[in-house]
Design an enzyme around this catalytic site. Structure first.
Site, PDB file in Angstrom:
ATOM      1  N   ARG A 138      93.996  -0.440   3.599  1.00  0.00           N
ATOM      2  CA  ARG A 138      95.006   0.483   3.118  1.00  0.00           C
ATOM      3  C   ARG A 138      95.697   1.266   4.229  1.00  0.00           C
ATOM      4  NH1 ARG A 138      95.946  -2.227  -0.987  1.00  0.00           N
ATOM      5  NH2 ARG A 138      94.382  -2.210  -2.573  1.00  0.00           N
ATOM      6  N   THR A 161      99.198  -2.937  12.887  1.00  0.00           N
ATOM      7  CA  THR A 161      99.363  -3.681  14.133  1.00  0.00           C
ATOM      8  C   THR A 161     100.029  -2.824  15.207  1.00  0.00           C
ATOM      9  OG1 THR A 161     100.327  -5.636  15.127  1.00  0.00           O
ATOM     10  CG2 THR A 161     101.591  -4.636  13.392  1.00  0.00           C
ATOM     11  N   ASP A 219      89.984 -16.120  -5.195  1.00  0.00           N
ATOM     12  CA  ASP A 219      90.187 -15.317  -3.987  1.00  0.00           C
ATOM     13  C   ASP A 219      90.628 -16.228  -2.853  1.00  0.00           C
ATOM     14  OD1 ASP A 219      89.479 -14.060  -1.371  1.00  0.00           O
ATOM     15  OD2 ASP A 219      88.796 -12.421  -2.662  1.00  0.00           O
TER      16      ASP A 219
END
Length: 187
Positions: free
Chosen positions: A92, A96, A178
């Site tokens: 969250r 970068t 997933d």
């Protein structure tokens, strides 16, 4: 759509799943980059000079949302090998540090479920003044697509399939499970 049907199959092996994510990402990159500016150059052939177009400049970067977005990078750079690659990992708020100013940024994540990760990633990227942002996913839920469009109406979205809905656990239905676990063989 054929490749997507195999990707969704619970019997698809990790190896095949990785390869399919890669192939689908490559096909989608073709669409997402179709409007890149080009410039005319002269190329010497064995028989003469040809006037050809090639991508103008080197102002493109792919930014996968870790971890599942990594599965799309090879397919993307197979079409644009000179592109830079950034990384954004989100619990969250992790971001970068790759400079991205003045670039077209293509954010990749196989799944757009609630839209939370994509919204957060794009918000962080916008702080670095990119020229343009594109979001590319393989499967999206209507809830995530609407949330992303509402949060970032200026971002172009490319999606191979818009599925039915999210379930109570925020998994896309019918989805494919997933994607990160399937790409990395962790389940």
């Amino acid at each position: 759509q054929h490749k997507l049907s195999i990707l969704r199959d619970e019997k698809t092996s990790t190896k095949d799943f990785r390869e399919l994510v890669n192939e689908i990402a490559m096909l989608m990159t073709f669409e997402a980059t179709r409007d890149l500016p080009t410039e005319q150059v002269e190329v010497k052939t064995p028989c003469g000079i040809a006037k050809c177009n090639h991508i103008a400049g080197r102002k493109l970067a792919f930014v996968p949302i870790l971890r599942a977005g990594l599965g799309m990078v090879d397919g993307c750079v197979s079409l644009v090998p000179a592109a830079r690659i950034g990384h954004i990992g989100l619990y969250r708020d992790e971001t970068t540090h790759t400079p991205i100013e003045e670039r077209l940024i293509i954010v990749t994540d196989p799944m757009l479920a609630t839209g939370g990760s994509a919204i957060d990633a794009i918000s962080q990227i916008k702080l670095r003044n990119p020229r343009k942002i594109v979001f590319m996913c393989i499967i999206a839920a209507p809830e995530g697509l609407e949330a992303l469009k509402k949060a970032h109406p200026d971002v172009d979205i490319y999606c191979a399939s818009l599925d039915e809905k999210l379930n109570d656990d925020a998994y896309i239905i019918p989805g494919l499970g997933d994607a990160g676990d399937r790409i990395f063989g962790t389940k």
